[in-house]
Structure formats: C-alpha cells, structure tokens
Motif scaffolding. Sequence first.
Motif, PDB file in Angstrom:
ATOM      1  N   HIS A 105      24.373  20.317   9.188  1.00  0.00           N
ATOM      2  CA  HIS A 105      25.458  19.325   9.191  1.00  0.00           C
ATOM      3  C   HIS A 105      26.690  19.900   9.878  1.00  0.00           C
ATOM      4  CE1 HIS A 105      29.098  17.439   7.295  1.00  0.00           C
ATOM      5  NE2 HIS A 105      28.489  16.395   7.840  1.00  0.00           N
ATOM      6  N   ILE A 106      27.306  19.107  10.749  1.00  0.00           N
ATOM      7  CA  ILE A 106      28.521  19.506  11.437  1.00  0.00           C
ATOM      8  C   ILE A 106      29.683  18.878  10.686  1.00  0.00           C
ATOM      9  CG2 ILE A 106      29.805  19.415  13.605  1.00  0.00           C
ATOM     10  CD1 ILE A 106      27.032  19.045  15.000  1.00  0.00           C
ATOM     11  N   ALA A 107      30.499  19.701  10.072  1.00  0.00           N
ATOM     12  CA  ALA A 107      31.605  19.206   9.247  1.00  0.00           C
ATOM     13  C   ALA A 107      32.866  19.045  10.085  1.00  0.00           C
ATOM     14  CB  ALA A 107      31.853  20.145   8.084  1.00  0.00           C
ATOM     15  N   CYS A 108      33.097  17.840  10.560  1.00  0.00           N
ATOM     16  CA  CYS A 108      34.333  17.564  11.300  1.00  0.00           C
ATOM     17  C   CYS A 108      35.475  17.292  10.325  1.00  0.00           C
ATOM     18  CB  CYS A 108      34.147  16.358  12.224  1.00  0.00           C
ATOM     19  SG  CYS A 108      32.954  16.652  13.534  1.00  0.00           S
ATOM     20  N   ASP A 109      35.164  16.663   9.200  1.00  0.00           N
ATOM     21  CA  ASP A 109      36.162  16.351   8.171  1.00  0.00           C
ATOM     22  C   ASP A 109      35.600  16.854   6.841  1.00  0.00           C
ATOM     23  OD1 ASP A 109      37.853  15.272   6.254  1.00  0.00           O
ATOM     24  OD2 ASP A 109      37.920  13.280   7.157  1.00  0.00           O
ATOM     25  N   ALA A 110      36.258  17.832   6.243  1.00  0.00           N
ATOM     26  CA  ALA A 110      35.779  18.424   5.000  1.00  0.00           C
ATOM     27  C   ALA A 110      35.682  17.404   3.871  1.00  0.00           C
ATOM     28  CB  ALA A 110      36.697  19.570   4.584  1.00  0.00           C
ATOM     29  N   ALA A 111      36.405  16.288   3.980  1.00  0.00           N
ATOM     30  CA  ALA A 111      36.384  15.261   2.930  1.00  0.00           C
ATOM     31  C   ALA A 111      35.111  14.423   2.947  1.00  0.00           C
ATOM     32  CB  ALA A 111      37.601  14.349   3.064  1.00  0.00           C
ATOM     33  N   SER A 112      34.362  14.456   4.034  1.00  0.00           N
ATOM     34  CA  SER A 112      33.150  13.628   4.134  1.00  0.00           C
ATOM     35  C   SER A 112      32.075  14.129   3.180  1.00  0.00           C
ATOM     36  CB  SER A 112      32.618  13.620   5.564  1.00  0.00           C
ATOM     37  OG  SER A 112      33.530  12.967   6.409  1.00  0.00           O
ATOM     38  N   ALA A 113      31.478  13.196   2.439  1.00  0.00           N
ATOM     39  CA  ALA A 113      30.419  13.534   1.488  1.00  0.00           C
ATOM     40  C   ALA A 113      29.099  12.863   1.838  1.00  0.00           C
ATOM     41  CB  ALA A 113      30.843  13.137   0.078  1.00  0.00           C
ATOM     42  N   SER A 114      29.156  11.655   2.442  1.00  0.00           N
ATOM     43  CA  SER A 114      27.936  10.960   2.855  1.00  0.00           C
ATOM     44  C   SER A 114      28.171  10.354   4.237  1.00  0.00           C
ATOM     45  CB  SER A 114      27.530   9.888   1.844  1.00  0.00           C
ATOM     46  OG  SER A 114      28.510   8.880   1.754  1.00  0.00           O
ATOM     47  N   GLU A 115      27.063   9.965   4.864  1.00  0.00           N
ATOM     48  CA  GLU A 115      27.170   9.526   6.263  1.00  0.00           C
ATOM     49  C   GLU A 115      26.003   8.613   6.612  1.00  0.00           C
ATOM     50  OE1 GLU A 115      27.743  11.814  10.590  1.00  0.00           O
ATOM     51  OE2 GLU A 115      27.372  12.972   8.776  1.00  0.00           O
ATOM     52  N   ILE A 116      26.267   7.694   7.526  1.00  0.00           N
ATOM     53  CA  ILE A 116      25.202   6.898   8.130  1.00  0.00           C
ATOM     54  C   ILE A 116      25.431   6.922   9.633  1.00  0.00           C
ATOM     55  CG2 ILE A 116      26.422   4.692   7.864  1.00  0.00           C
ATOM     56  CD1 ILE A 116      23.593   3.409   7.407  1.00  0.00           C
ATOM     57  N   VAL A 117      24.350   7.133  10.371  1.00  0.00           N
ATOM     58  CA  VAL A 117      24.405   7.153  11.832  1.00  0.00           C
ATOM     59  C   VAL A 117      23.334   6.212  12.358  1.00  0.00           C
ATOM     60  CG1 VAL A 117      24.230   8.555  13.919  1.00  0.00           C
ATOM     61  CG2 VAL A 117      25.273   9.526  11.856  1.00  0.00           C
ATOM     62  N   VAL A 118      23.759   5.276  13.202  1.00  0.00           N
ATOM     63  CA  VAL A 118      22.846   4.293  13.792  1.00  0.00           C
ATOM     64  C   VAL A 118      22.802   4.521  15.297  1.00  0.00           C
ATOM     65  CG1 VAL A 118      22.343   1.834  14.090  1.00  0.00           C
ATOM     66  CG2 VAL A 118      23.493   2.625  11.999  1.00  0.00           C
ATOM     67  N   PRO A 119      21.614   4.816  15.848  1.00  0.00           N
ATOM     68  CA  PRO A 119      21.536   5.004  17.296  1.00  0.00           C
ATOM     69  C   PRO A 119      21.720   3.688  18.044  1.00  0.00           C
ATOM     70  CG  PRO A 119      19.344   5.058  16.347  1.00  0.00           C
ATOM     71  CD  PRO A 119      20.314   4.945  15.200  1.00  0.00           C
TER      72      PRO A 119
END
Length: 162
Positions: A105-119
Amino acid sequence: MFNVEMYKGTKEENYQFVIKQLTALIEDETNTIANLANASALLNQFLENINWVGFYITEGEQLVLGPFQGLPACVRIPFGKGVCGTSAQNKETLRVADVHLFPGHIACDAASASEIVVPMIKNDKVIGVLDIDSPIKDRFDEIDQEFLEKFVEVLVSYIKEV
C-alpha cells in the motif's frame, strides 16, 4: 443544481441521481481534464466519510495524478504497485477494507483507512483509475462498487482521448 439536500432516497437512488448529474455536467464538454475535475468534485460533495477522491491517468506503464479533491497526493504510481497500480494492472475494481493490510500500500495520506479503486477502461485499455479513500475502515460496500463502476462507465463513454 447540486445541493446535497437532494440526496434523500435510498443509497441506490442517490447513486442513480449522481450519475444523472454527472451526465448533465459532461455531455456537452469535450475536454477530458475538465470532465474529470467536475466528476471528482461531484463525488466529493456526494460521498460521505471520504478524505480523497480523484483520478490517476495512464501514462505508459504508470499512473499519473489527475484532477482530484483532497490533500496533495502521490504523483506517479507504477502499474502493479499499491491499490491503484494493482487495479490498473489487473483491470479490476479493488475494494480494500483496511489499507494497512494491503501488501505494498502506498500511503499518500496517513488518515486513509479504506479505499476503492475503479479502473477506467476504454477499448480494452486502462486509461486511468478512479481512486477514493476514507478515514473509516471498511467504508465501501458492494453497492458503492456497483454504482461507482457505473459512474466510471458513463464517464469513460464521454472521454475521447487522454
């Protein structure tokens, strides 16, 4: 026209409404950057409990930061690296309940805990990804995935080239 108070239906109805708003915003505009900028702003005001929403655009075998809403972000992400690069490489949506458990995981924002990425896929080629982060673990569910994929499908249908 884009008042948050308008989202008073079910989650599915609200997503359908935001997709209609997207179409109204982009159907007469041919500039891809302008459309991506409006799309990220629209999702930012629509989605609750997020801390970053935006696009990365394919450049060779990497993703380059595009229009977004949120704190400054990583500029370049190689295909296969992090959630965004893995989504782009595999041409599939990734919904990550806890980003700290995602290998690489690339942590751009330390506050991020979950993520969704849609191609974003056009003519079987990944032209970019929609990336959304949340400070809340397990923020995104199947309904979010289904409708964010539809949102991206509509957006991509109006993109001529990147």
